[in-house]
Scaffold this motif. Sequence first.
Motif, PDB file in Angstrom:
ATOM      1  N   GLY A 150       0.787  -1.229   0.000  1.00  0.00           N
ATOM      2  CA  GLY A 150       0.000   0.000   0.000  1.00  0.00           C
ATOM      3  C   GLY A 150       0.819   1.280   0.000  1.00  0.00           C
ATOM      4  O   GLY A 150       0.330   2.328   0.399  1.00  0.00           O
ATOM      5  N   ARG A 151       2.068   1.188  -0.452  1.00  0.00           N
ATOM      6  CA  ARG A 151       2.933   2.375  -0.481  1.00  0.00           C
ATOM      7  C   ARG A 151       3.971   2.209  -1.592  1.00  0.00           C
ATOM      8  O   ARG A 151       4.051   1.157  -2.207  1.00  0.00           O
ATOM      9  N   GLU A 152       4.755   3.248  -1.806  1.00  0.00           N
ATOM     10  CA  GLU A 152       5.881   3.145  -2.739  1.00  0.00           C
ATOM     11  C   GLU A 152       6.916   2.188  -2.159  1.00  0.00           C
ATOM     12  O   GLU A 152       7.181   2.209  -0.960  1.00  0.00           O
ATOM     13  N   VAL A 153       7.482   1.360  -3.030  1.00  0.00           N
ATOM     14  CA  VAL A 153       8.463   0.378  -2.589  1.00  0.00           C
ATOM     15  C   VAL A 153       9.656   0.435  -3.532  1.00  0.00           C
ATOM     16  O   VAL A 153       9.494   0.510  -4.747  1.00  0.00           O
ATOM     17  N   SER A 154      10.844   0.374  -2.965  1.00  0.00           N
ATOM     18  CA  SER A 154      12.043   0.391  -3.804  1.00  0.00           C
ATOM     19  C   SER A 154      12.204  -0.943  -4.516  1.00  0.00           C
ATOM     20  O   SER A 154      11.710  -1.981  -4.052  1.00  0.00           O
ATOM     21  N   VAL A 155      12.916  -0.910  -5.614  1.00  0.00           N
ATOM     22  CA  VAL A 155      13.164  -2.133  -6.369  1.00  0.00           C
ATOM     23  C   VAL A 155      13.873  -3.165  -5.490  1.00  0.00           C
ATOM     24  O   VAL A 155      13.558  -4.359  -5.549  1.00  0.00           O
ATOM     25  N   GLY A 156      14.789  -2.721  -4.657  1.00  0.00           N
ATOM     26  CA  GLY A 156      15.494  -3.639  -3.758  1.00  0.00           C
ATOM     27  C   GLY A 156      14.558  -4.365  -2.810  1.00  0.00           C
ATOM     28  O   GLY A 156      14.721  -5.560  -2.544  1.00  0.00           O
ATOM     29  N   SER A 186       6.192   4.382 -11.568  1.00  0.00           N
ATOM     30  CA  SER A 186       7.523   4.433 -10.974  1.00  0.00           C
ATOM     31  C   SER A 186       7.954   5.875 -10.776  1.00  0.00           C
ATOM     32  O   SER A 186       7.462   6.786 -11.438  1.00  0.00           O
ATOM     33  N   ARG A 187       8.866   6.031  -9.844  1.00  0.00           N
ATOM     34  CA  ARG A 187       9.433   7.343  -9.543  1.00  0.00           C
ATOM     35  C   ARG A 187      10.909   7.134  -9.240  1.00  0.00           C
ATOM     36  O   ARG A 187      11.272   6.252  -8.461  1.00  0.00           O
ATOM     37  N   TYR A 230      17.794   5.489  -7.033  1.00  0.00           N
ATOM     38  CA  TYR A 230      16.792   4.512  -6.629  1.00  0.00           C
ATOM     39  C   TYR A 230      15.499   4.707  -7.414  1.00  0.00           C
ATOM     40  O   TYR A 230      15.112   5.832  -7.732  1.00  0.00           O
ATOM     41  N   ILE A 231      14.827   3.611  -7.676  1.00  0.00           N
ATOM     42  CA  ILE A 231      13.528   3.659  -8.348  1.00  0.00           C
ATOM     43  C   ILE A 231      12.497   3.052  -7.401  1.00  0.00           C
ATOM     44  O   ILE A 231      12.723   1.992  -6.813  1.00  0.00           O
ATOM     45  N   TYR A 232      11.395   3.742  -7.268  1.00  0.00           N
ATOM     46  CA  TYR A 232      10.305   3.312  -6.388  1.00  0.00           C
ATOM     47  C   TYR A 232       9.072   3.014  -7.235  1.00  0.00           C
ATOM     48  O   TYR A 232       8.765   3.740  -8.177  1.00  0.00           O
ATOM     49  N   TYR A 233       8.378   1.951  -6.875  1.00  0.00           N
ATOM     50  CA  TYR A 233       7.169   1.550  -7.595  1.00  0.00           C
ATOM     51  C   TYR A 233       5.980   1.546  -6.648  1.00  0.00           C
ATOM     52  O   TYR A 233       6.111   1.260  -5.462  1.00  0.00           O
ATOM     53  N   SER A 234       4.817   1.847  -7.220  1.00  0.00           N
ATOM     54  CA  SER A 234       3.563   1.761  -6.475  1.00  0.00           C
ATOM     55  C   SER A 234       2.462   1.369  -7.455  1.00  0.00           C
ATOM     56  O   SER A 234       2.604   1.515  -8.669  1.00  0.00           O
ATOM     57  N   VAL A 235       1.367   0.867  -6.905  1.00  0.00           N
ATOM     58  CA  VAL A 235       0.239   0.432  -7.720  1.00  0.00           C
ATOM     59  C   VAL A 235      -0.524   1.641  -8.237  1.00  0.00           C
ATOM     60  O   VAL A 235      -0.714   2.621  -7.511  1.00  0.00           O
TER      61      VAL A 235
END
Length: 102
Positions: free
Chosen positions: A41-47, A75-76, A81-86
């Motif tokens: 339910g939040r932005e998550v890093s690729v790692g 993505s942001r 770092y790249i962050y993904y969210s739904v």
Amino acid sequence: MKTIARLTLKELEADETHVEAFKALGHLTRLQVFFYLVRTGREVSVGEIQAAVEIPGPTLSHHLDALRRAGLVESRKEERYIYYSVQRETATTLARLLTACC
């Protein structure tokens, strides 16, 4: 629990964007990544995603790109770092489309 409104008959019409989204979710790894992002339910890093689904970085990158192109995730980039969210709106639309006739 939140109630999802029924779609009108006009809104029930699927289009190519829906087809692409369902195609993207038709792969087990992409489905697992998508479910992980939904649950967090939040932005998550690729790692973080990589640690959760336990797949190699290049493979994950390929699957995240497919989900992004299908409009299911966004993505942001922040520094390196790249962050993904739904994409909640897209996910909600697909769920409504699937449940509208039930």
